[in-house]
Every structure is written in structure tokens, then in C-alpha cells.
Enzyme design. Sequence first.
Site, PDB file in Angstrom:
ATOM      1  N   THR A  90     -42.903 -47.729 -12.292  1.00  0.00           N
ATOM      2  CA  THR A  90     -43.274 -46.440 -12.870  1.00  0.00           C
ATOM      3  C   THR A  90     -42.812 -46.299 -14.316  1.00  0.00           C
ATOM      4  OG1 THR A  90     -43.090 -45.449 -10.678  1.00  0.00           O
ATOM      5  CG2 THR A  90     -43.057 -43.934 -12.543  1.00  0.00           C
ATOM      6  N   ASN A 134     -39.245 -43.676  -3.546  1.00  0.00           N
ATOM      7  CA  ASN A 134     -40.651 -44.100  -3.608  1.00  0.00           C
ATOM      8  C   ASN A 134     -41.626 -43.032  -3.098  1.00  0.00           C
ATOM      9  OD1 ASN A 134     -39.446 -47.249  -2.474  1.00  0.00           O
ATOM     10  ND2 ASN A 134     -39.968 -46.777  -4.567  1.00  0.00           N
ATOM     11  N   LEU A 177     -36.430 -43.831 -12.127  1.00  0.00           N
ATOM     12  CA  LEU A 177     -37.855 -43.996 -11.854  1.00  0.00           C
ATOM     13  C   LEU A 177     -38.022 -45.377 -11.234  1.00  0.00           C
ATOM     14  CD1 LEU A 177     -39.584 -42.645 -15.108  1.00  0.00           C
ATOM     15  CD2 LEU A 177     -39.365 -41.505 -12.894  1.00  0.00           C
ATOM     16  N   ASP A 178     -38.992 -45.507 -10.343  1.00  0.00           N
ATOM     17  CA  ASP A 178     -39.271 -46.798  -9.712  1.00  0.00           C
ATOM     18  C   ASP A 178     -39.532 -47.861 -10.773  1.00  0.00           C
ATOM     19  OD1 ASP A 178     -39.122 -45.583  -7.239  1.00  0.00           O
ATOM     20  OD2 ASP A 178     -41.287 -45.483  -6.951  1.00  0.00           O
ATOM     21  N   TYR A 179     -39.275 -49.093 -10.409  1.00  0.00           N
ATOM     22  CA  TYR A 179     -39.493 -50.251 -11.277  1.00  0.00           C
ATOM     23  C   TYR A 179     -40.906 -50.249 -11.854  1.00  0.00           C
ATOM     24  CZ  TYR A 179     -40.103 -55.232 -12.416  1.00  0.00           C
ATOM     25  OH  TYR A 179     -40.385 -56.419 -13.035  1.00  0.00           O
TER      26      TYR A 179
END
Length: 186
Positions: A52, A142, A48-50
Site C-alpha cells: 500500500t 490487512n 500501511l501494508d507493504y
Amino acid sequence: QDKFILFADKPPRMLTVPAPKGKAENKGKPLVSHLLSEGHHVFAVHRLDYETSGVVLFAKSPEVREELMQAFKAKAVAKTYEALCHGHMRDRTGVLDFPIKDLGATACIADDGEPARTRYEVLEEFKDFTLIRLFPETGRHNQIRLHLAHIHRPIIGERKFALVEFLAENQQNKKSKGVAKKPKRI
């Protein structure tokens, strides 16, 4: 967890796995490192994105990781996200279909990018915001954040792509009309 897998709840502003050497060293200890220090022998299946938060799946062996990664690749895993975004969506349900070009540490919407599709449905509208459920059909870097920023509905708290989309649009306006928009605080 069971003997094959472990699910972990990743908070926002934490990496899932370590960044490449020299990148994101100031972003703290990644989730996988926390799990390893707690005695869990795990391998990340996805990220998961930083920015998120959400559930991350880890395998307890390289073999199980490979099987699970193949399931993700074959689209046998359904992913669902919820996000609070700025403004209101034009339609209650729809598909965001914009190609994404992976640039390594980041990504952008680009005609020469890879196909990227995200279905959405509006859950609730507020005065200036909308709660939406998102179903990414592809798993680009992303993807959800880029798609929402591209239609000028960035996720609340988005710090990276909301500004990038504004700057790209502003550059296009300067080229075509000679007039630039003034930045808006989001």
C-alpha cells in the site's frame, strides 16, 4: 512536519517499519529507516501494508507517539483510502462487515475473528474496474484488502488475498458440491 510530528509519503512495496527478525528480510529498507538515515528522529504511529502507498504519520518523541496512538485507538482519527478494484460494486455506498482474525504475519476473514467494518462509496466506474473511497471504522490487519477480496472485488495488483479467497471458496465448493471452479486470471 512540525516540532511534534512528521508525515511521510510511503510508496508501494516498502515496509513502514522493520519486520520481526527472520521475516521479510528481502523486502528492502523500511520507510522509518530511510527517515532515520536522513536525520529524522521519529517513531511510527501506525503502519500501511507493504503493498500500500499513502501518508504515514510519525511522532518525534515517544510521548507524542503515545498520545497519537491513543487518538487512533479512540477513533478520533478519520482514515480515508482510495482503491481501484476489479469489477463493479453492487451498491454505490455500503458497509463491508466481516470479522478478521490476525495470524501474525497475515490475517484472514474468520467467524472467530475480531469485528472489522469498512464503509465505502463508489467514485467512478470503468469497463472492468471501480474506483472507490474507503473509510475503515476499525483498524484490523490487512482490513481493506481482505474485505475487498472477500466480496470478489480485489484491489488491482492484489497478489496475496485475491488468491487466498479463491482457494478458500474452491475448498468450500469441493466439500459441498464436489465440483471445483477453474482458476481465473485477475
